[in-house]
Design a protein around this motif. Structure first.
Motif, PDB file in Angstrom:
ATOM      1  N   GLY A 162       0.783  -1.064   0.009  1.00 51.10           N
ATOM      2  CA  GLY A 162       0.075   0.125   0.098  1.00 51.10           C
ATOM      3  C   GLY A 162       0.691   1.192   0.183  1.00 51.10           C
ATOM      4  O   GLY A 162       2.068   1.323  -0.318  1.00 51.10           O
ATOM      5  N   GLN A 173       0.643   3.225   7.123  1.00 51.20           N
ATOM      6  CA  GLN A 173      -0.135   2.869   6.010  1.00 51.20           C
ATOM      7  C   GLN A 173      -1.351   3.669   6.067  1.00 51.20           C
ATOM      8  O   GLN A 173      -2.259   3.838   6.821  1.00 51.20           O
ATOM      9  N   THR A 174      -1.896   4.328   4.971  1.00 47.45           N
ATOM     10  CA  THR A 174      -2.972   5.401   4.943  1.00 47.45           C
ATOM     11  C   THR A 174      -4.352   4.465   4.809  1.00 47.45           C
ATOM     12  O   THR A 174      -5.142   4.916   5.236  1.00 47.45           O
ATOM     13  N   THR A 175      -4.409   3.652   4.243  1.00 47.54           N
ATOM     14  CA  THR A 175      -5.574   2.891   3.916  1.00 47.54           C
ATOM     15  C   THR A 175      -5.284   1.319   4.063  1.00 47.54           C
ATOM     16  O   THR A 175      -4.512   1.017   3.293  1.00 47.54           O
ATOM     17  N   GLU A 178      -8.083  -3.621   1.232  1.00 42.45           N
ATOM     18  CA  GLU A 178      -9.674  -3.765   1.141  1.00 42.45           C
ATOM     19  C   GLU A 178      -9.914  -5.315   1.315  1.00 42.45           C
ATOM     20  O   GLU A 178     -10.958  -5.814   1.851  1.00 42.45           O
ATOM     21  N   SER A 183      -3.123  -3.383   7.819  1.00 42.92           N
ATOM     22  CA  SER A 183      -2.342  -1.795   7.557  1.00 42.92           C
ATOM     23  C   SER A 183      -0.970  -2.112   8.911  1.00 42.92           C
ATOM     24  O   SER A 183      -1.435  -2.553   9.899  1.00 42.92           O
TER      25      SER A 183
END
Length: 348
Positions: A162, A173-175, A178, A183
């Motif tokens: 990511g 980690q920003t996101t 999914e 993260s």
């Protein structure tokens, strides 16, 4: 008779005098009225002139007030412009501070590759596009219980990748991923990076796979530690056996069921046939040798170089397989590992 006449004359004179007096009094009253009219006209003229002067003064005062208001408005507009210019200058100052902060961030050496050099829990961080206060990364981690499990091909694999936001020497980690919700946070200590999971990453890899730990700077080559362990055990076993003085002719021959009948290259070909791979396949099929009991361990992977998130390239695994060196039979090592783990869990 004369007396009556005389009296009549006197009366006549009185009447004439009275008439004359009335006329003069009327003339006096008329003159007086005319004088009053003239005085009133003069007063009205003076009052009109005074009113005109006042109106002129009022008009002049209003014009002055308008001019003063216009001047005040000009002053206010100029003051606003000055204040706005000051605000713009003040707003530009944080950009300078931010740029300085970015310079500070860019000074941190995030390198390109970091390695968690643990035999049973190996991991590799690949850093790409480290610019300003962001970077892209991927972590590939493996887990096996011990050398025996590794020789049997029981190796679990996990991945997380990511974009991370850099603040000082910490990249977060920003996101989250999914699919797995994983993260991580990476702290750069220059000589190593400490990785911590900030969400549940149990779904990002197989059983026992973790991304946490210390990753040394650089790409540390992986060794065949599980083979060395097997060799060391064989050596130690030989050393522990007492010398019986038995002649060489008395030593038992190698059992025929451990004799290899196919070569590593043939084991690779058996796996290609098992997977129905074409002759010009772009997958790499590599035999890592005998892992014990006459079983070859064969890995199938592809070296990926066109991934923009990993420009340095990495091995993308497609499967691990066991090939019987005597019969040539091929089995899915990953499937066997899962079945063994299920048996172990059910047994406990």
């Amino acid at each position: 008779m004369k007396k009556e006449l005389f009296g009549f004359m006197v009366l006549l004179l009185l009447c004439v005098g009275a008439l004359t007096g009335c006329g003069s009094s009327n003339e006096k009253e008329a003159s007086t009225n005319s004088n009053q009219v003239k005085e009133e006209e003069t007063k009205s003229k003076e009052e009109n002139e005074a009113v005109k002067k006042k109106e002129t003064q009022v008009d002049t005062t209003e014009e002055k007030e308008k001019e003063e208001n216009q001047a005040a408005e000009k002053d206010e507009s100029s003051t606003k412009k000055e204040s706005e210019s000051k605000v713009e200058v003040n707003e530009k100052q944080p950009e300078t501070t931010t740029s300085k902060a970015k310079v500070t961030v860019s000074q941190a050496d995030w390198g390109s590759t970091w390695t968690r050099d643990i035999n049973t829990d190996r991991g590799v961080i690949t850093i790409t596009e480290a610019q300003g206060d962001t970077l892209k990364f991927s972590i590939n981690a493996t887990h096996t219980n011990n050398a025996e499990a590794a020789r049997a091909g029981n190796i679990n694999v996990g991945d997380v990748e990511g974009t991370a936001k850099v603040s000082g020497n910490v990249a977060t980690q920003t996101t989250a991923d999914e699919d797995t919700g994983c993260s991580v946070k990476m702290t750069n200590h220059q000589s190593y990076i400490q990785v911590e999971a900030i969400t549940d990453c149990s779904m990002a890899g197989g059983l026992g796979v973790s991304f946490d730990g210390k990753y040394q700077k650089g790409n540390i080559p992986e060794t065949d530690w599980w083979k060395e362990d097997d060799t060391n055990n064989a050596t130690s076993d030989a050393e522990e056996q007492p010398s019986s003085g038995t002649e060489e002719s008395d030593v038992e021959d190698t059992p025929t069921d451990t004799i290899q009948t196919i070569s590593p290259a043939e084991a690779e070909q058996r796996v290609k046939e098992f997977l129905n791979l074409p002759a010009d396949t772009d997958l790499s099929v590599v035999c890592d040798g005998d892992v014990g009991g006459g079983i070859y361990f064969v890995r199938v992977y592809k070296y990926v170089t066109d991934d923009p998130d990993n420009p340095n390239g990495y091995n993308k695994f497609y499967g691990n397989y066991h090939v019987d060196s005597k019969t040539g039979d091929v089995k899915d090592a990953t499937k066997e590992m899962i079945e063994e783990n299920e048996e172990y869990l059910n047994g406990n």
